[in-house]
Motif scaffolding. Structure first.
Motif: not given
Length: 353
Positions: A12-16, A89-92, A111-118
């Motif tokens: 976890g990141y300790g954030t709400t 990436a998750f932190l920011i 091999w996979l190229l993984d692209t993700a968006r928040p």
């Protein structure tokens, strides 16, 4: 899909964070119809959905892939790197792209190229939505190219060393024959030996060029001129490279220009006494989008020394031969009144401002 070990839970990141919206039937239908691997995580990084394409790839049921289960298929060598990139990436809460190997249903790693968006809704963060492309063929092609380049570099190094060794043998033989020759002929043997040394120096600087496929002409001639100045009668010859712009030339052109410059230096030295200094001026004209030309003037090329008249004057013939090899147009004699002008072929140069 944040940083975690294959056996432990999510870090976890300790954030709400806001709760992750439920995966709707509409989203599932959409995701399953998409012809590429898709996943979705919650705000803590736990996988909450993998589409049908993903499950077909891994060959495992959805309940096994959810949460952190999918990570057991990661290649061990990619685990830490993948975890670090995703965690950062998750932190920011920024988009990220990562390459990793995932075990396919047949046991092969691909091999996979993984692209993700928040996923955000106002100020609320709900996790990530990502898609993966199989890039194994591209990775293999890159590896093959790297292997081929490494082999090419090895071959070029081997060829260079063989050429250098053969030229050294030639210099030694010329020296032996020169010392055994009658006195009137020794000057010619000495001049021949110096020309072979110049050939070796040209090959050395070509071999040492940072990019052998496209050689920076100005840098190359600067380095070569310095070497030629020390090769024979050190301190009595200066080669200056000036002009406007620079250019990239292929090895064939660079080799021909190097040999031409070496020949002009040799002719200048052959025509002057040991106590007389020679000056060679090379001006490069490389306007953007236009063919490159060079102008070369030998400062003392006309001051012949009677005592060296037995040395054949082969410069003009050799320069013409070198220029023809690289399709370089040549005019002039390299004197102040008639400078040597070299016009490089347009299709074989790349000008830089």
């Amino acid at each position: 899909m944040v940083a975690e070990s294959p056996t432990t839970g999510t870090v976890g990141y300790g954030t709400t964070v806001a709760s992750t919206p439920a995966i709707t039937d509409d989203f599932r239908r959409f995701a399953n119809d998409v012809p590429l691997m898709m996943w979705r995580s919650d705000a803590q990084g736990r996988a909450v959905h993998h589409n049908a394409c993903w499950l077909q790839f891994t060959g495992r049921p959805l309940d096994v892939e959810l949460d952190v289960g999918w990570r057991t298929g990661l290649h061990p060598d990619d685990f830490d790197r993948h975890a670090r990139i995703v965690s950062d990436a998750f932190l920011i809460r920024e988009p990220f792209t990562v390459e990793f190997r995932l075990r396919r249903h047949d046991g092969a790693y691909r091999w996979l190229l993984d692209t993700a968006r928040p996923l955000t809704e106002g100020e609320d963060f709900h996790g990530y939505l990502g898609s993966c492309f199989d890039i194994t063929d591209r990775k293999h092609a890159e590896e093959n190219i790297e292997h081929a380049l490494a082999e090419k570099e090895t071959l070029l190094a081997e060829v260079y060393h063989r050429v250098r060794n053969n030229l050294q043998v030639m210099v030694s033989l010329i020296g032996l024959y020169g010392r055994a020759a009658p006195e009137p002929c020794r000057g010619s043997f000495e001049a021949l030996g110096q020309r072979v040394r110049a050939i070796a120096l040209v090959q050395q600087h070509l071999h040492e060029a940072p990019h052998i496929a496209s050689i920076d002409l100005r840098d190359y001639l600067h380095r070569l001129a310095s070497g030629l100045g020390q090769l024979r009668r050190a301190g009595r010859i200066g080669v200056h490279v000036g002009g406007v712009g620079t250019s990239l030339v292929e090895p064939r052109t660079a080799n021909a220009l190097g040999m031409i410059v070496a020949e002009i230096v040799a002719e200048c030295l052959d025509a002057t006494a040991e106590s007389v200094s020679c000056t060679i001026a090379i001006d490069i004209d490389a306007p953007a989008g236009a063919p490159v030309s060079l102008t070369i003037v030998s400062g003392n090329g006309e001051a012949a020394e009677a005592g060296r008249a037995n040395i054949p004057k082969l410069g003009p013939r050799l320069i013409a031969a070198y220029a023809a090899q690289a399709e370089i147009a040549v005019t002039g004699t390299a004197t102040k009144r008639d400078p040597l002008r070299l016009q490089l072929p347009e299709a074989r140069v790349s000008a830089q401002a």
